[in-house]
Design a protein around this motif. Sequence first.
Motif, PDB file in Angstrom:
ATOM      1  N   MET A 236       0.850  -1.187   0.000  1.00 13.44           N
ATOM      2  CA  MET A 236       0.000   0.000   0.000  1.00 13.44           C
ATOM      3  C   MET A 236       0.891   1.243   0.000  1.00 13.44           C
ATOM      4  O   MET A 236       1.815   1.364   0.797  1.00 13.44           O
ATOM      5  N   PRO A 237       0.636   2.190  -0.904  1.00  5.56           N
ATOM      6  CA  PRO A 237       1.478   3.385  -0.974  1.00  5.56           C
ATOM      7  C   PRO A 237       1.296   4.292   0.247  1.00  5.56           C
ATOM      8  O   PRO A 237       0.241   4.308   0.882  1.00  5.56           O
ATOM      9  N   THR A 238       2.335   5.033   0.544  1.00  4.09           N
ATOM     10  CA  THR A 238       2.304   5.974   1.663  1.00  4.09           C
ATOM     11  C   THR A 238       1.444   7.172   1.306  1.00  4.09           C
ATOM     12  O   THR A 238       1.536   7.709   0.202  1.00  4.09           O
ATOM     13  N   GLU A 239       0.643   7.606   2.250  1.00  3.22           N
ATOM     14  CA  GLU A 239      -0.226   8.763   2.031  1.00  3.22           C
ATOM     15  C   GLU A 239       0.406  10.003   2.675  1.00  3.22           C
ATOM     16  O   GLU A 239       0.958   9.936   3.771  1.00  3.22           O
ATOM     17  N   TYR A 240       0.309  11.123   1.975  1.00  4.30           N
ATOM     18  CA  TYR A 240       0.810  12.409   2.472  1.00  4.30           C
ATOM     19  C   TYR A 240      -0.369  13.358   2.638  1.00  4.30           C
ATOM     20  O   TYR A 240      -1.298  13.343   1.836  1.00  4.30           O
ATOM     21  N   LEU A 241      -0.309  14.178   3.682  1.00  2.86           N
ATOM     22  CA  LEU A 241      -1.418  15.066   4.029  1.00  2.86           C
ATOM     23  C   LEU A 241      -0.970  16.514   4.062  1.00  2.86           C
ATOM     24  O   LEU A 241       0.163  16.809   4.459  1.00  2.86           O
ATOM     25  N   VAL A 242      -1.865  17.416   3.688  1.00  2.00           N
ATOM     26  CA  VAL A 242      -1.637  18.852   3.862  1.00  2.00           C
ATOM     27  C   VAL A 242      -2.379  19.265   5.121  1.00  2.00           C
ATOM     28  O   VAL A 242      -3.589  19.047   5.233  1.00  2.00           O
ATOM     29  N   VAL A 243      -1.625  19.821   6.073  1.00  2.78           N
ATOM     30  CA  VAL A 243      -2.198  20.264   7.337  1.00  2.78           C
ATOM     31  C   VAL A 243      -1.728  21.689   7.630  1.00  2.78           C
ATOM     32  O   VAL A 243      -0.779  22.178   7.024  1.00  2.78           O
ATOM     33  N   GLN A 244      -2.403  22.335   8.573  1.00  5.82           N
ATOM     34  CA  GLN A 244      -2.020  23.685   8.987  1.00  5.82           C
ATOM     35  C   GLN A 244      -1.654  23.642  10.467  1.00  5.82           C
ATOM     36  O   GLN A 244      -2.375  23.076  11.286  1.00  5.82           O
TER      37      GLN A 244
ATOM     38  N   GLN B  99       3.736  13.094   6.342  1.00  5.57           N
ATOM     39  CA  GLN B  99       3.407  11.713   6.035  1.00  5.57           C
ATOM     40  C   GLN B  99       2.357  11.240   7.038  1.00  5.57           C
ATOM     41  O   GLN B  99       2.486  11.476   8.240  1.00  5.57           O
ATOM     42  N   ALA B 100       1.326  10.596   6.557  1.00 13.78           N
ATOM     43  CA  ALA B 100       0.250  10.119   7.430  1.00 13.78           C
ATOM     44  C   ALA B 100       0.788   9.035   8.354  1.00 13.78           C
ATOM     45  O   ALA B 100       1.519   8.141   7.925  1.00 13.78           O
TER      46      ALA B 100
ATOM     47  N   ASP C  76      -5.781  18.439   2.175  1.00 15.95           N
ATOM     48  CA  ASP C  76      -5.612  17.719   0.917  1.00 15.95           C
ATOM     49  C   ASP C  76      -4.776  16.482   1.220  1.00 15.95           C
ATOM     50  O   ASP C  76      -4.110  16.416   2.260  1.00 15.95           O
ATOM     51  N   SER C  77      -4.770  15.518   0.306  1.00 15.24           N
ATOM     52  CA  SER C  77      -3.952  14.323   0.493  1.00 15.24           C
ATOM     53  C   SER C  77      -3.583  13.744  -0.862  1.00 15.24           C
ATOM     54  O   SER C  77      -4.265  13.980  -1.869  1.00 15.24           O
ATOM     55  N   SER C  78      -2.488  12.972  -0.858  1.00 12.90           N
ATOM     56  CA  SER C  78      -2.018  12.346  -2.085  1.00 12.90           C
ATOM     57  C   SER C  78      -0.991  11.280  -1.719  1.00 12.90           C
ATOM     58  O   SER C  78      -0.407  11.313  -0.634  1.00 12.90           O
ATOM     59  N   THR C  79      -0.744  10.371  -2.643  1.00 10.54           N
ATOM     60  CA  THR C  79       0.324   9.400  -2.443  1.00 10.54           C
ATOM     61  C   THR C  79       1.649   9.937  -2.977  1.00 10.54           C
ATOM     62  O   THR C  79       2.691   9.343  -2.740  1.00 10.54           O
ATOM     63  N   ASN C  80       1.585  11.059  -3.681  1.00 10.15           N
ATOM     64  CA  ASN C  80       2.791  11.691  -4.213  1.00 10.15           C
ATOM     65  C   ASN C  80       2.932  13.089  -3.599  1.00 10.15           C
ATOM     66  O   ASN C  80       2.143  13.984  -3.921  1.00 10.15           O
ATOM     67  N   PRO C  81       3.931  13.313  -2.739  1.00 15.33           N
ATOM     68  CA  PRO C  81       4.056  14.625  -2.092  1.00 15.33           C
ATOM     69  C   PRO C  81       4.304  15.777  -3.072  1.00 15.33           C
ATOM     70  O   PRO C  81       3.941  16.914  -2.795  1.00 15.33           O
TER      71      PRO C  81
ATOM     72  N   PRO D  39       2.243  22.494  -4.926  1.00 11.77           N
ATOM     73  CA  PRO D  39       1.555  23.700  -5.403  1.00 11.77           C
ATOM     74  C   PRO D  39       0.393  24.113  -4.499  1.00 11.77           C
ATOM     75  O   PRO D  39       0.127  25.300  -4.316  1.00 11.77           O
ATOM     76  N   VAL D  40      -0.285  23.140  -3.915  1.00  9.75           N
ATOM     77  CA  VAL D  40      -1.398  23.435  -3.006  1.00  9.75           C
ATOM     78  C   VAL D  40      -0.866  24.176  -1.777  1.00  9.75           C
ATOM     79  O   VAL D  40      -1.416  25.204  -1.364  1.00  9.75           O
TER      80      VAL D  40
END
Length: 90
Positions: free
Chosen positions: A1-9, A20-21, A43-48, A53-54
Motif C-alpha cells: 500500500m502506498p504511503t499517504e501524504y497530508l496537507v495540514v495547517q 506523512q500520514a 488535501d492528500s495524495s500518495t505523491n508529495p 503547489p497546493v
Amino acid sequence: MPTEYLVVQCYSCGMHQCIQAVKSRKFSCKICHEKQSIQKVLDSSTNPADLRPVIQQLNSHLGQIHQQMREERNRQIDEYQRPSDMMMGV
C-alpha cells in the motif's frame, strides 16, 4: 500500500505543510516545532510533489492576509498619531 501524504495547517504558526500520514495522527510543525494532533486534512495524495503547489498557494494566501493586516495596523497607527502631532505644532 502506498504511503499517504497530508496537507495540514499548524495551529501555532499557521503555516501549511505536507506530512506523512501516521496512525497516531500527531505531527511536529517543521517551522515552529510545536507538537500537535491533526485537526483537519486540507488535501492528500500518495505523491508529495502533487501537494507542493497546493501548499504554496495556501501559504501565499496566508502571507497576503498578514500583509494586509500589517498595512491596516500601520494606517491606524498613523491616523492615531496624526492628531497629537497637530496639537504640538509639528
